[in-house]
Scaffold this active site. Structure first.
Site, mmCIF file in Angstrom:
data_model
loop_
_atom_site.group_PDB
_atom_site.id
_atom_site.type_symbol
_atom_site.label_atom_id
_atom_site.label_comp_id
_atom_site.label_asym_id
_atom_site.label_seq_id
_atom_site.Cartn_x
_atom_site.Cartn_y
_atom_site.Cartn_z
ATOM 1 N N SER A 91 0.841 -1.196 0.000
ATOM 2 C CA SER A 91 0.000 0.000 0.000
ATOM 3 C C SER A 91 0.880 1.251 0.000
ATOM 4 C CB SER A 91 -0.946 -0.057 1.214
ATOM 5 O OG SER A 91 -1.884 0.980 1.171
ATOM 6 N N ASP B 208 -9.478 -3.715 -6.317
ATOM 7 C CA ASP B 208 -8.895 -2.595 -5.573
ATOM 8 C C ASP B 208 -9.260 -1.277 -6.264
ATOM 9 O OD1 ASP B 208 -7.292 -0.764 -4.212
ATOM 10 O OD2 ASP B 208 -5.544 -2.066 -4.165
ATOM 11 N N HIS C 126 -8.707 -3.556 -1.685
ATOM 12 C CA HIS C 126 -7.356 -3.116 -1.319
ATOM 13 C C HIS C 126 -6.803 -3.854 -0.100
ATOM 14 C CE1 HIS C 126 -3.855 -0.628 -1.011
ATOM 15 N NE2 HIS C 126 -4.180 -0.253 0.213
#
Length: 375
Positions: A146, A318, A351
């Site tokens: 991330s 995502d 995500h």
């Protein structure tokens, strides 16, 4: 097996920041697992998302489960019987590293908004300095998840030949407008909370006091909504309503299970992350753009990274860091001369999949590291 819980590395003082200003007497927190071999070539560094600490996995000194517990340990995907694993808490995070809630040695008071503007390049430089302090000249592998994936790209472009291989997990070479818009709303929720008070809230209050609970709660709910996919929300909650006794007795109060779920997430987060630190790291994520290193071109920026091989992982669901951005990273690293494996997963979790869909991420990451060990 030798384990260490949280340790601290004192950054060079002054520590210059990318966007101006400097820190004095700053440090970053980190944890390690496994042993560094005599050649010092079996080190794996993990850079985290916005909110996690350096406590990625349990150890003897701290047996509490880490944020990537199922991924790290002897015989696991990131095998600590083979690799010396380091996780550094981001500079600017309140999980042990110097951040806006830390005391400014010049004033004896918390920095608050006098903390210098923070860039992910600063996060990368601080992590690189911590790795160097352990006597490691080149990482066997750098893993970025991330926001940490963006920090990892900064690490590799700023410190050529300091990384042999890279695993890019659910990240991006630059923030796209949707991600910027969401983070902007999260910051606005915090700033518009009167209790934020221009950053002058009661930093260490666990209950009561002046603290932007409402702003942090809304920011967290917005985040959780974007970390998962619509597919998962439908599958988990559908339109199930709360039992009458669970509903709020106020106009327009919570009525659906999904609302209660978000509230639970928010309450667990609100007093566990410093609001000013959240603002700084959130904005740093928006600012990052690898194209700065390639005359405005993402591809040219990525081509300045020189590593031997990479694995780029993304998920089709995502919405914060879409699969197209993972493809960009893979193409750029390949153009730079790396052998690149691209893994597109169909996980419904969006995500957050790298944190929860261990059954798919573990074979990918573990397989790559096993092949790396044999080369």
């Amino acid at each position: 097996m030798e384990h260490d819980a949280r340790r601290y590395f004192s950054l060079p003082s002054p520590f210059a920041m990318k966007r101006g200003g400097e820190l004095h007497g700053a440090h970053v927190a980190y944890e390690t697992w496994g042993r560094l071999n005599d050649a010092r070539d079996n080190a794996v560094l993990v850079l985290t998302g916005l909110s996690p600490s350096a406590h990625m996995a349990s150890c003897e000194a701290d047996p509490s489960p880490g944020w990537w517990e199922a991924m790290v340990g002897p015989g696991r995907a990131i095998d600590t019987s083979r690799w010396f694993v380091i996780c550094v808490n981001s500079l600017g995070s309140d999980k042990g590293s110097t951040c806006p809630a830390s005391v400014d040695p010049a004033t004896g008071e918390p920095y608050r908004l006098s903390f210098p503007q923070l860039a992910l390049e600063d996060v990368a430089n601080a992590a690189h300095a911590a790795v160097g302090s352990l006597g490691i000249q080149q990482l066997a592998c750098l893993i970025g998840c991330s926001m940490g994936g963006m920090s990892a790209l900064a690490y590799m472009v700023l410190h050529p030949h300091s990384v042999r291989a890279h695993i890019s997990v659910d990240t991006a070479p630059q923030a796209q407008p949707f991600a910027i818009a969401i983070r902007s709303l999260q910051r606005e929720a915090i700033r518009l909370d009167p209790q934020w008070n221009d950053g002058n809230y009661d930093i260490h209050a666990t209950t009561g006091g002046t603290y932007p609970d409402m702003g942090m709660s809304i920011a967290r709910k917005l985040g959780v909504i974007t970390y998962r996919s619509a597919m998962e929300w439908n599958g988990r909650f559908a339109r199930i309503r709360l039992d009458p006794e669970q509903r709020e007795d106020e106009p327009f109060g919570r009525e659906f299970q999904v609302e209660s779920y978000l509230e639970g997430h928010a309450q667990r987060f609100v007093r566990n992350f410093d609001p000013n630190s959240y603002l700084y790291l959130s904005r740093a994520s928006d600012w990052f753009d690898i194209a700065e290193y390639g005359n405005g071109s993402v591809l040219e920026g990525l081509k300045r990274i020189h590593i031997e091989q990479a694995m780029v992982i993304g998920v089709s669901t995502d919405i914060l860091f879409p699969l197209q951005q993972q493809e960009q990273i893979a193409e750029g690293l390949e153009a730079a001369g790396a052998r690149v494996e691209f893994v597109a997963l169909d996980s419904p979790q969006g995500h957050d999949a790298f944190l929860v869909d261990i059954e798919h991420y573990s074979p990918a990451i573990g397989g790559f590291l096993s092949r790396l060990a044999m080369t």
